[in-house]
Design a protein around this motif. Structure first.
Motif, PDB file in Angstrom:
ATOM      1  N   UNK A 197      12.002  77.602  14.226  1.00  0.00           N
ATOM      2  CA  UNK A 197      12.972  77.243  15.246  1.00  0.00           C
ATOM      3  C   UNK A 197      12.958  75.739  15.512  1.00  0.00           C
ATOM      4  N   UNK A 198      14.089  75.246  15.999  1.00  0.00           N
ATOM      5  CA  UNK A 198      14.237  73.823  16.286  1.00  0.00           C
ATOM      6  C   UNK A 198      14.941  73.651  17.627  1.00  0.00           C
ATOM      7  N   UNK A 199      14.679  72.518  18.260  1.00  0.00           N
ATOM      8  CA  UNK A 199      15.360  72.154  19.502  1.00  0.00           C
ATOM      9  C   UNK A 199      15.899  70.744  19.341  1.00  0.00           C
ATOM     10  N   UNK A 200      17.158  70.583  18.889  1.00  0.00           N
ATOM     11  CA  UNK A 200      17.721  69.244  18.691  1.00  0.00           C
ATOM     12  C   UNK A 200      17.732  68.447  19.997  1.00  0.00           C
ATOM     13  N   UNK A 201      17.413  67.156  19.874  1.00  0.00           N
ATOM     14  CA  UNK A 201      17.279  66.313  21.065  1.00  0.00           C
ATOM     15  C   UNK A 201      18.555  65.574  21.422  1.00  0.00           C
ATOM     16  N   UNK A 202      19.402  65.300  20.436  1.00  0.00           N
ATOM     17  CA  UNK A 202      20.605  64.522  20.729  1.00  0.00           C
ATOM     18  C   UNK A 202      21.730  64.897  19.769  1.00  0.00           C
ATOM     19  N   UNK A 203      22.947  64.636  20.209  1.00  0.00           N
ATOM     20  CA  UNK A 203      24.121  64.933  19.398  1.00  0.00           C
ATOM     21  C   UNK A 203      24.165  63.988  18.196  1.00  0.00           C
ATOM     22  N   UNK A 204      24.485  64.542  17.026  1.00  0.00           N
ATOM     23  CA  UNK A 204      24.536  63.707  15.827  1.00  0.00           C
ATOM     24  C   UNK A 204      24.747  64.537  14.581  1.00  0.00           C
ATOM     25  N   UNK A 205      24.821  63.857  13.448  1.00  0.00           N
ATOM     26  CA  UNK A 205      25.028  64.494  12.148  1.00  0.00           C
ATOM     27  C   UNK A 205      23.799  64.321  11.276  1.00  0.00           C
ATOM     28  N   UNK A 206      23.501  65.349  10.498  1.00  0.00           N
ATOM     29  CA  UNK A 206      22.362  65.340   9.592  1.00  0.00           C
ATOM     30  C   UNK A 206      22.789  65.939   8.254  1.00  0.00           C
ATOM     31  N   UNK A 207      21.882  65.882   7.305  1.00  0.00           N
ATOM     32  CA  UNK A 207      22.119  66.471   5.988  1.00  0.00           C
ATOM     33  C   UNK A 207      20.979  67.429   5.659  1.00  0.00           C
ATOM     34  N   UNK A 208      21.320  68.492   4.946  1.00  0.00           N
ATOM     35  CA  UNK A 208      20.306  69.444   4.533  1.00  0.00           C
ATOM     36  C   UNK A 208      20.501  69.830   3.085  1.00  0.00           C
ATOM     37  N   UNK A 209      19.476  70.420   2.503  1.00  0.00           N
ATOM     38  CA  UNK A 209      19.569  70.836   1.107  1.00  0.00           C
ATOM     39  C   UNK A 209      18.468  71.837   0.773  1.00  0.00           C
ATOM     40  N   UNK A 210      18.537  72.358  -0.425  1.00  0.00           N
ATOM     41  CA  UNK A 210      17.517  73.274  -0.934  1.00  0.00           C
ATOM     42  C   UNK A 210      16.426  72.460  -1.617  1.00  0.00           C
ATOM     43  N   UNK A 211      15.162  72.740  -1.268  1.00  0.00           N
ATOM     44  CA  UNK A 211      14.036  71.996  -1.816  1.00  0.00           C
ATOM     45  C   UNK A 211      13.320  72.760  -2.936  1.00  0.00           C
ATOM     46  N   UNK A 212      13.857  73.872  -3.346  1.00  0.00           N
ATOM     47  CA  UNK A 212      13.229  74.691  -4.387  1.00  0.00           C
ATOM     48  C   UNK A 212      14.195  74.825  -5.551  1.00  0.00           C
ATOM     49  N   UNK A 213      13.739  74.481  -6.760  1.00  0.00           N
ATOM     50  CA  UNK A 213      14.585  74.604  -7.945  1.00  0.00           C
ATOM     51  C   UNK A 213      14.944  76.080  -8.132  1.00  0.00           C
ATOM     52  N   UNK A 214      16.233  76.395  -7.923  1.00  0.00           N
ATOM     53  CA  UNK A 214      16.646  77.794  -7.840  1.00  0.00           C
ATOM     54  C   UNK A 214      17.637  78.182  -8.929  1.00  0.00           C
ATOM     55  N   UNK A 215      17.809  77.342  -9.927  1.00  0.00           N
ATOM     56  CA  UNK A 215      18.734  77.684 -10.996  1.00  0.00           C
ATOM     57  C   UNK A 215      19.509  76.470 -11.459  1.00  0.00           C
ATOM     58  N   UNK A 216      20.428  76.708 -12.371  1.00  0.00           N
ATOM     59  CA  UNK A 216      21.113  75.607 -13.035  1.00  0.00           C
ATOM     60  C   UNK A 216      21.960  74.769 -12.080  1.00  0.00           C
ATOM     61  N   UNK A 217      22.500  75.359 -11.007  1.00  0.00           N
ATOM     62  CA  UNK A 217      23.331  74.620 -10.055  1.00  0.00           C
ATOM     63  C   UNK A 217      22.608  74.383  -8.731  1.00  0.00           C
ATOM     64  N   UNK A 218      21.303  74.231  -8.822  1.00  0.00           N
ATOM     65  CA  UNK A 218      20.486  73.951  -7.635  1.00  0.00           C
ATOM     66  C   UNK A 218      20.988  72.716  -6.879  1.00  0.00           C
ATOM     67  N   UNK A 219      21.457  71.718  -7.608  1.00  0.00           N
ATOM     68  CA  UNK A 219      21.900  70.469  -6.975  1.00  0.00           C
ATOM     69  C   UNK A 219      23.106  70.665  -6.061  1.00  0.00           C
ATOM     70  N   UNK A 220      23.801  71.804  -6.164  1.00  0.00           N
ATOM     71  CA  UNK A 220      24.971  72.056  -5.318  1.00  0.00           C
ATOM     72  C   UNK A 220      24.597  72.659  -3.966  1.00  0.00           C
ATOM     73  N   UNK A 221      23.345  72.996  -3.790  1.00  0.00           N
ATOM     74  CA  UNK A 221      22.945  73.669  -2.553  1.00  0.00           C
ATOM     75  C   UNK A 221      22.710  72.654  -1.434  1.00  0.00           C
ATOM     76  N   UNK A 222      23.786  72.007  -1.041  1.00  0.00           N
ATOM     77  CA  UNK A 222      23.766  71.037   0.048  1.00  0.00           C
ATOM     78  C   UNK A 222      24.473  71.625   1.268  1.00  0.00           C
ATOM     79  N   UNK A 223      24.188  71.095   2.432  1.00  0.00           N
ATOM     80  CA  UNK A 223      24.926  71.492   3.633  1.00  0.00           C
ATOM     81  C   UNK A 223      24.854  70.369   4.658  1.00  0.00           C
ATOM     82  N   UNK A 224      25.844  70.332   5.512  1.00  0.00           N
ATOM     83  CA  UNK A 224      25.888  69.368   6.609  1.00  0.00           C
ATOM     84  C   UNK A 224      25.383  70.031   7.887  1.00  0.00           C
ATOM     85  N   UNK A 225      24.884  69.226   8.784  1.00  0.00           N
ATOM     86  CA  UNK A 225      24.412  69.712  10.084  1.00  0.00           C
ATOM     87  C   UNK A 225      25.063  68.878  11.179  1.00  0.00           C
ATOM     88  N   UNK A 226      25.669  69.557  12.142  1.00  0.00           N
ATOM     89  CA  UNK A 226      26.266  68.884  13.295  1.00  0.00           C
ATOM     90  C   UNK A 226      25.625  69.418  14.570  1.00  0.00           C
TER      91      UNK A 226
END
Length: 269
Positions: A197-226
């Motif tokens: 669990x997380x408790x964000x402290x302030x409004x803002x934008x972040x970036x997230x991704x997969x840290x485990x090599x999960x297959x040929x298109x692993x590099x596409x496993x990105x997401x934005x956080x707002x």
């Protein structure tokens, strides 16, 4: 020449110093944590490095002192060869054990804070699937979801100053859900119900991704956080409902995972 090179390197390093650089040095290259839990992780990181540096300085100091103090001189006889030093060996055995116990206790304390089972303000079921993410939000007794595909990176929306619990699921292989700005990640494993669990402290934008090599298109496993206000978060959930992205239960793979687009047949071959 070596002194000149060292002076040049020093000037370059000093020229690059700034307030941001000072903050990076203070955090020992760790990102500025965007959550309350991340502050505890940062403190653990800093404490571990400080303890390691102190230990290293002591060991290096003893090594260099011994090399200098007990060096053989041209007129010296060979010094007495001592086979062992019982007090010193006891110290070398006990002190590392004490260090490990201290590190372990602080690690468990921080782990308990991040994995706290207290009732959170919000619960989001995060699904990692080849090769994108789906975020399931409970809303008005139903489930509304946001997911990506080969053409679009999904966005995870969180309310500020509220504790959100991530239930991590996957229908296929091992992934790893992480947000660098939150200084936290965790594996998403088939058949295992991980969470944190997380408790964000302030409004803002972040970036997230997969840290485990999960297959040929692993590099596409990105997401934005707002991170948004509670009012904006409620409006976002309502928007998902109005867009028809509603289900009775959290979507965990299944037909949605099978309908990924953006990977052309020729590219997949």
């Amino acid at each position: 020449m070596s002194l000149l090179a060292l002076s040049g390197i020093s000037l370059v390093a000093l020229a690059g110093c700034s307030s941001d650089g000072s903050s990076d040095l203070e955090r020992l290259a760790m990102p500025d944590p965007g959550t309350v839990e991340g502050e505890s992780i940062l403190s653990l990181w800093q404490g571990a490095w400080i303890a390691a540096l102190i230990t290293g300085v002591i060991v290096w100091g003893l090594i260099f002192y011994s090399v200098w103090r007990f060096r053989r001189r041209s007129d010296d006889e060979i010094p007495v060869q001592t086979r062992y030093n019982l007090p010193l060996e006891i110290f070398y055995t006990i002190f590392p054990i004490i260090m490990v116990v201290v590190f372990f206790s602080h690690t468990v304390r921080v782990q308990n804070e991040v994995l706290d089972d207290a009732t959170p303000d919000n619960t989001i079921t995060v699904v990692g699937q080849q090769w994108t993410w789906t975020f399931n939000h409970p809303y008005d007794g139903e489930n509304v979801w946001e997911g990506g595909d080969g053409n679009r990176i999904p966005t995870l929306v969180l309310p500020v100053d509220e504790t959100t619990r991530f239930e991590l699921r996957t229908p296929d292989v091992i992934h790893s859900f992480g947000i660098p700005g939150f200084v936290m990640k965790m594996d998403v494993m088939p058949g295992q119900q991980n969470h944190f669990q997380v408790t964000p402290k302030e409004i803002g934008d972040y970036r997230g991704n997969c840290y485990e090599l999960c297959g040929v298109y692993h590099s596409r496993m990105l997401f934005n956080v707002e991170v948004v206000s509670r009012a904006d978060y409620d409006a976002y959930l309502q928007g998902l409902e109005e867009a028809g992205q509603v289900s009775d239960e959290p979507i965990i793979g299944g037909s949605y995972a099978d309908e990924q687009v953006g990977i052309e047949e020729g590219e997949a071959e």
